[in-house]
Design an enzyme around this catalytic site. Structure first.
Site, PDB file in Angstrom:
ATOM      1  N   ASP A  18       0.890  -0.919  -0.067  1.00 32.83           N
ATOM      2  CA  ASP A  18      -0.143  -0.120  -0.133  1.00 32.83           C
ATOM      3  C   ASP A  18       0.666   1.586  -0.226  1.00 32.83           C
ATOM      4  O   ASP A  18       1.657   1.441   1.000  1.00 32.83           O
ATOM      5  CB  ASP A  18      -0.988  -0.242   0.869  1.00 32.83           C
ATOM      6  CG  ASP A  18      -1.460   1.821   1.263  1.00 32.83           C
ATOM      7  OD1 ASP A  18      -1.607   2.155   0.411  1.00 32.83           O
ATOM      8  OD2 ASP A  18      -2.571   1.110   2.255  1.00 32.83           O
TER       9      ASP A  18
ATOM     10  N   TYR B 186      -7.589  14.128  -9.467  1.00 37.41           N
ATOM     11  CA  TYR B 186      -6.658  12.852 -10.129  1.00 37.41           C
ATOM     12  C   TYR B 186      -5.862  14.271 -10.995  1.00 37.41           C
ATOM     13  O   TYR B 186      -4.673  13.866 -11.045  1.00 37.41           O
ATOM     14  CB  TYR B 186      -7.460  12.351 -10.806  1.00 37.41           C
ATOM     15  CG  TYR B 186      -6.354  11.112 -11.970  1.00 37.41           C
ATOM     16  CD1 TYR B 186      -5.729   9.925 -11.497  1.00 37.41           C
ATOM     17  CD2 TYR B 186      -6.283  11.946 -13.241  1.00 37.41           C
ATOM     18  CE1 TYR B 186      -4.917  10.108 -12.137  1.00 37.41           C
ATOM     19  CE2 TYR B 186      -5.275  11.017 -14.022  1.00 37.41           C
ATOM     20  CZ  TYR B 186      -4.298  10.220 -13.505  1.00 37.41           C
ATOM     21  OH  TYR B 186      -3.292   9.295 -14.230  1.00 37.41           O
TER      22      TYR B 186
END
Length: 253
Positions: free
Chosen positions: A65, A158
């Protein structure tokens, strides 16, 4: 047959389980590097690892992660245990969340920033000891054309994250220039990946996706992988702080 310009190098590629990340790992491996591939998707990552090893590549897969500092510490430590150094880091892991800014929960915005920006920061921070052991290295951070020019399709978070990656790359390049570590960013346009495939399959959205690109076609992950492999190699030895666009002419108009 590609030149073995990365022979003897060790590369850590994040987000390597599929799409552009998988293509990057393959391209770097084809040029002679040993690979540590990491991803949060263990099942897909193990399948990709089998594909690498079937080609005779010395490779390992680690669950990772990238938004977690303990995960970064563990992944770098395990890579050092396996290979004793890292010559190349590709910060490829990323997350797209499509939502217009007025409808976006703050938790969603934070999730995108944590993976796309915090993950790159942590990688650049924690790779230093491993690259010191290698005598230097190359860091490639994956941004996007939308990190240079914003899109109006609900990708505000984004675009913000990828713009941050663009400037973080330049800042780290300056920080690490005396450590013999080069740091560059890559900015793909429309690339045929699992994320993009649904849009290409939809007759309502496919023309818009392709229509943005002057070359009138979608790029292939391997075309991005080849550029990243060049930046990983000593053939790009005079490049640092650069932003390399791979977009079929998207930003040329």
């Amino acid at each position: 047959m590609v030149s073995k310009v990365l022979d003897g190098k060790v590369a850590l590629v994040t987000g390597a389980a599929q799409g552009i990340g998988e293509a990057i790992a393959m391209a770097i491996a084809d040029r002679g590097a040993r690979i540590v591939a990491s991803d949060i998707n263990v099942e897909r990552g193990e399948a990709m690892l089998s594909s690498l090893r079937s080609r005779g590549v010395e490779a390992h897969f680690l669950r990772h992660d990238v938004s977690s500092e303990p995960d970064w510490i563990a992944v770098v430590a395990e890579t050092m245990r396996l290979f004793g150094k890292v010559d190349v880091l590709v910060n490829n892991a990323g997350l797209i969340e499509v939502c217009h800014i007025d409808d976006m929960p703050v938790e969603q915005f934070d999730r995108v920033m944590n993976v796309n920006v915090r993950g790159v920061f942590l990688g650049c921070k924690h790779i230093w000891p491993a690259m010191k052991a290698a005598g230097g290295g190359s860091i490639i951070n994956m941004s996007s054309v939308t990190g240079i020019i914003a899109s109006s399709d609900g990708s505000a978070a984004y675009s913000t994250s990828k713009g941050a990656v663009r400037l973080l790359t330049k800042a780290v390049a300056r920080d690490y220039i005396d450590r013999n570590i080069r740091v560059n960013s890559v900015h793909p346009g429309g690339i045929r990946t699992p994320t993009v495939e649904p849009f290409l399959a939809d007759p309502d959205t496919a023309p818009a996706v392709i229509g943005r690109t002057p070359m009138k076609r979608i790029g292939l992950p391997g075309e991005v992988g080849a550029v990243v492999a060049f930046l990983a190699s000593d053939e790009s030895s005079y490049m640092t702080g650069s932003e390399v666009v791979v977009d079929g002419g998207w930003l040329a108009v």
